[in-house]
Design an enzyme around this catalytic site. Structure first.
Site, short mmCIF file in Angstrom:
data_model
loop_
_atom_site.label_atom_id
_atom_site.label_comp_id
_atom_site.label_asym_id
_atom_site.label_seq_id
_atom_site.Cartn_x
_atom_site.Cartn_y
_atom_site.Cartn_z
N THR A 1 0.91 -1.35 0.08
CA THR A 1 0.05 -0.08 -0.28
C THR A 1 0.90 1.14 0.21
O THR A 1 0.57 2.30 -0.64
CB THR A 1 -0.98 0.02 1.30
OG1 THR A 1 -1.69 -1.22 1.32
CG2 THR A 1 -1.92 1.19 1.23
N TYR B 1 -11.92 -4.87 -5.92
CA TYR B 1 -12.83 -4.32 -6.85
C TYR B 1 -14.40 -5.12 -7.14
O TYR B 1 -15.32 -4.82 -6.39
CB TYR B 1 -12.48 -3.84 -8.13
CG TYR B 1 -13.72 -2.93 -8.81
CD1 TYR B 1 -13.75 -1.57 -8.64
CD2 TYR B 1 -14.64 -3.75 -9.72
CE1 TYR B 1 -14.66 -0.95 -9.14
CE2 TYR B 1 -15.32 -2.88 -10.24
CZ TYR B 1 -15.52 -1.58 -10.05
OH TYR B 1 -16.51 -0.60 -10.72
N TYR C 1 -1.96 -11.51 0.89
CA TYR C 1 -1.71 -10.28 1.68
C TYR C 1 -3.28 -9.77 1.85
O TYR C 1 -4.04 -9.82 1.05
CB TYR C 1 -1.37 -9.17 0.57
CG TYR C 1 -1.27 -7.59 1.09
CD1 TYR C 1 -1.83 -7.26 2.46
CD2 TYR C 1 -0.83 -6.60 0.35
CE1 TYR C 1 -1.84 -6.02 2.75
CE2 TYR C 1 -0.82 -5.25 0.74
CZ TYR C 1 -1.18 -4.84 1.99
OH TYR C 1 -1.19 -3.81 2.22
N LYS D 1 0.35 -11.83 5.22
CA LYS D 1 0.64 -10.42 5.80
C LYS D 1 -0.80 -9.87 6.18
O LYS D 1 -1.61 -9.60 5.08
CB LYS D 1 1.20 -9.80 4.92
CG LYS D 1 1.59 -8.24 5.31
CD LYS D 1 0.55 -6.99 4.94
CE LYS D 1 1.28 -5.76 5.23
NZ LYS D 1 0.34 -4.79 4.68
#
Length: 307
Positions: free
Chosen positions: A56, A119, A145, A173
């Site tokens: 990010t 999305y 992730y 993660k």
């Protein structure tokens, strides 16, 4: 297995502090690959145990495929001989994720971090098929992730259990901030490495079974987060808890202004490291917010140059 050891099935034995390194931009918002690599050097020279480009903080959704490929190349070339480089390769489609994963492997990344597709809604079978196809495309360890606040897709414990059966699935993660989910996942899967994905949970993550943390604060002040991890690892739990309090304070200071990511790049300038702007529509903190952040950081025991 000690609670803070890496998973037995993780060939990289990831542990410690793994900053989600930034992507540097020039004033015209083109990627500055040399400066991007220099940021990986910045955190490694200050004790980071690994690096995670294109998370990010690396603004990966705002980059083209070619830009993402070059970021990974630059970071691997700079620090790949010293620490594990786990490269973010996730995309909304399996097709694009596989392409990014294959490139990361070809340039020497040590592992790949695959964010859940975003999305569109992702169901149980879709998640399993996605990770199976990505894992089959490369010979690298794969780290899930999990960041449902950004992707809109949360993995159930049942889905994670199915993913754990993939031979090269090495770890997770977790940025869900759902401590019961993380604790149960780590308890059920000692073969996997778990990394806490929130600065608010460095200490707590270690306590519930993580072997380290992916920390945005460590992009600016890696020394602080490394000290917290090393204190915990040495059994100095009270000192680790105190350092977590310091991380809370820095985290709050970095949130001054528009966004946490803006705070990271703004604060880096206060350490004489200019990573440029964020890519639009993201924005750096305005002068007033930056001045307030500087004042708050001055009151904390963190290293600042020229402030």
């Amino acid at each position: 297995m000690a609670q803070h050891d890496p998973g037995a099935g993780d060939p990289l034995s990831l542990r410690g502090v793994v900053p989600p390194t930034v992507t540097a931009f020039r004033d015209d918002e083109s990627v500055d690959y040399e400066r991007t690599a220099a940021h990986a050097r910045f955190v490694v020279d200050r004790g980071a145990h690994g690096v995670f480009p294109l998370g990010t903080n690396g603004e990966f959704p705002l980059l083209s495929g070619a830009e993402r490929d070059r970021v990974i190349e630059a970071v691997v070339d700079e620090v790949g001989d010293e620490v594990p480089v786990i490269a973010g390769v996730g995309a909304p489609s399996t097709y694009r994720t596989v392409a990014r994963a294959e490139h990361a492997e070809s340039v020497g990344a040590d592992g790949i971090v695959v964010v859940t597709p975003y999305y569109y809604p992702l169901d149980h079978e879709g998640a399993i098929e996605h990770y199976r196809r990505v894992a089959a495309a490369v010979d690298l360890p794969v780290y899930v992730y999990h960041i449902p606040s950004k992707t809109g897709n949360e993995l159930s414990l049942e889905t994670l259990a199915a993913l754990a059966e993939i031979d090269t699935l090495a770890g997770v993660k977790d940025s869900s901030k759902d401590v019961p989910w993380l604790a149960q996942a780590a308890d059920a899967h000692p073969e996997l490495t778990f990394l806490a994905g929130s600065d608010s949970l460095v200490f707590t993550g270690l306590a519930v079974g993580c072997s380290g943390a992916v920390s945005a604060v460590a992009n600016v002040f890696p020394e602080l987060v490394v000290d917290c991890y090393e204190a915990y690892d040495a059994g100095e739990r009270e000192r680790a808890r105190e350092l977590q309090s310091d991380i809370f304070a820095v985290r709050d200071a970095l949130k001054t202004g528009d966004s946490y990511m803006s705070g990271v790049k703004t604060a880096l300038r206060m350490r004489d490291f200019d990573a440029g702007p964020l890519r639009s529509p993201l924005r750096l903190a305005d002068d007033e917010s930056a001045a307030e952040m500087r004042d708050r950081l001055r009151d904390l025991d963190v290293p600042l140059e020229g402030v």
